[in-house]
Structure formats: C-alpha cells, structure tokens
Motif scaffolding. Structure first.
Motif: not given
Length: 239
Positions: A34-38, A47-53, A62-68
């Motif tokens: 999970y590649a997190a960035a604002r 080959g990664v899962e971008p996540i807005a964070l 908290e939303a990231a913890a639920r999603a991942a």
C-alpha cells in the motif's frame, strides 16, 4: 520476519525515501504494498495499491486501517521540514511539524496496532533522524519533532512487545532527497537507507544508524551538552 510474501503500508510513498521503500519491497517479494500519499495520484510506482492518506487527519488514518486490514508491516516515513526556529518561528509551522513528524506516526501506530496483532504481530518502522539527538539554528521545530518520534519509537516498542510487534527506528543524517536539496554535504542515497531499514525488519534489529553522521552523533550522547555541541560544531567545520 521475512518481507517476502508480506503486506506492507508505506506513508509518504510518492517520492524520496518512501518511494525507495516501495521499490525495494517489490524487489524483496512483498505480496502487496500500500503506497500512501496525500495525493494518491502522485504515486507513480507500478504494481502497488495507492491510498490517499494525510497522516495528520485522524479520520483518514482510521479509514486506512479499515481498508488495509491485511497489513503486516507499517512503515511510518511521511515527514516534513519547515526550517522553523522555536523562539522566533511561526507557531503554526512548529505545530505542523509536530503534527506530521510525531502525531502522524503516533496516530498510524495506534490505528494499525490491532491490525498488526490480528495478523501475527508484524513490524513498525519509523523513519526518525540524527536530528533527534541534536539541533542547529533554524532546525528547532524539526529536531523537536524528531526527538519526540525517537521516544515514540522506544515507547511503542515496549508497549507493543506483548503482541509480538517488532519496532524499528531509523536514524540518519542527510539523504539525497528534495528535503536536503541544495545542502552542500555528503548524502546517503534513499535506496541505501531504505535497504538498511528493511534489513533491520528482517534481522530483528531495533535501531538503524544509516550513515556515519548518525553513528557520530549518537556516540556523543553521553557527553555533557557543551562538550557534545563543541564536538558537533567541530565536525561541521563551525568551530
């Protein structure tokens, strides 16, 4: 633990040290990153899962913890440096550094600790800094936030030991990233630093001294403050 087959979340993953972590995790066989960035669209790795964070936003954390919920390794890399002095600098900038560099990793670790426990314990890696152990003119806010991040690392290591979570702190001097751009001094490459951090996760080491500067600064911690800062000034050529 082995990183091959692991599920890992990296904050600040769109550039610099974070991007290096992402690439090395792929090379080492991580099953999912999970590649997190604002701004999730700023993540360019394949080959990664971008996540807005935004790590300063408790609701997003908290939303990231639920999603991942399958994460086994958390890498708290996101950080900022505003070059703000504590006595004369803008208070909002000081608070922004503390929110990002201390409260961000704190919020992330608190949110993901139950996830890690459910997935066997896993690991947390905090990118700290040699500036957790000293400061310099104009670096007061950054150094204070990284000193807090150092103690966060020690505290969470103790508090999460019972659930089998391994906590690593990574300290270094200058890294060849945008943050250190224009500073005429030796710099370690992001890949070398990230590689040392991943080695620590796999070996069970608790602390990484990523370059000679980090080793030098830590070696002086037992000195009286006057002697310690004289030694640092001499090394910086300011004596």
């Amino acid at each position: 633990m082995e990183l091959k087959g692991a599920v890992v979340l990296v904050t600040g993953a769109n550039r610099g040290i974070g991007a290096a972590f992402v690439e090395l995790l792929k090379e080492r066989g991580a099953t999912k990153v999970y590649a997190a960035a604002r701004d999730a669209s700023s993540v360019e790795a394949a080959g990664v899962e971008p996540i807005a964070l935004d790590v300063t936003d408790a609701a997003q954390v908290e939303a990231a913890a639920r999603a991942a919920g399958d994460v086994q390794v958390l890498i708290n890399n996101a950080g900022i440096s505003t070059g703000t002095a504590l006595m004369t600098g803008d208070e909002a900038a000081i608070r922004r550094e503390m929110d990002t560099n201390f409260y961000g990793p704190l919020l992330m670790t608190r949110a993901f600790a139950p996830v890690l426990r459910a997935n066997g314990g896993g690991a947390v890696l905090n990118v700290v800094s040699a500036l957790s152990w000293f400061t310099a003119p104009g670096a007061g806010a950054y150094a204070a936030s990284k000193a807090a991040a150092w103690m966060l690392t020690d505290s969470t290591r103790l508090e999460l030991a019972a659930q089998g979570t391994h906590v690593v702190g990574v300290h270094m001097g200058l890294v060849d990233t945008d943050m250190a751009k224009g500073v005429p001094a030796p710099k370690i490459s992001p890949a070398d630093l990230a590689g040392a951090g991943l080695d620590a996760i796999e070996s069970g080491a608790q602390e990484v001294l990523g370059d000679e500067w980090a080793k030098f600064v830590k070696s002086g911690l037992a000195l009286d403050p006057a002697d310690r800062y004289a030694q640092i000034a001499a090394a910086l050529g300011a004596a």
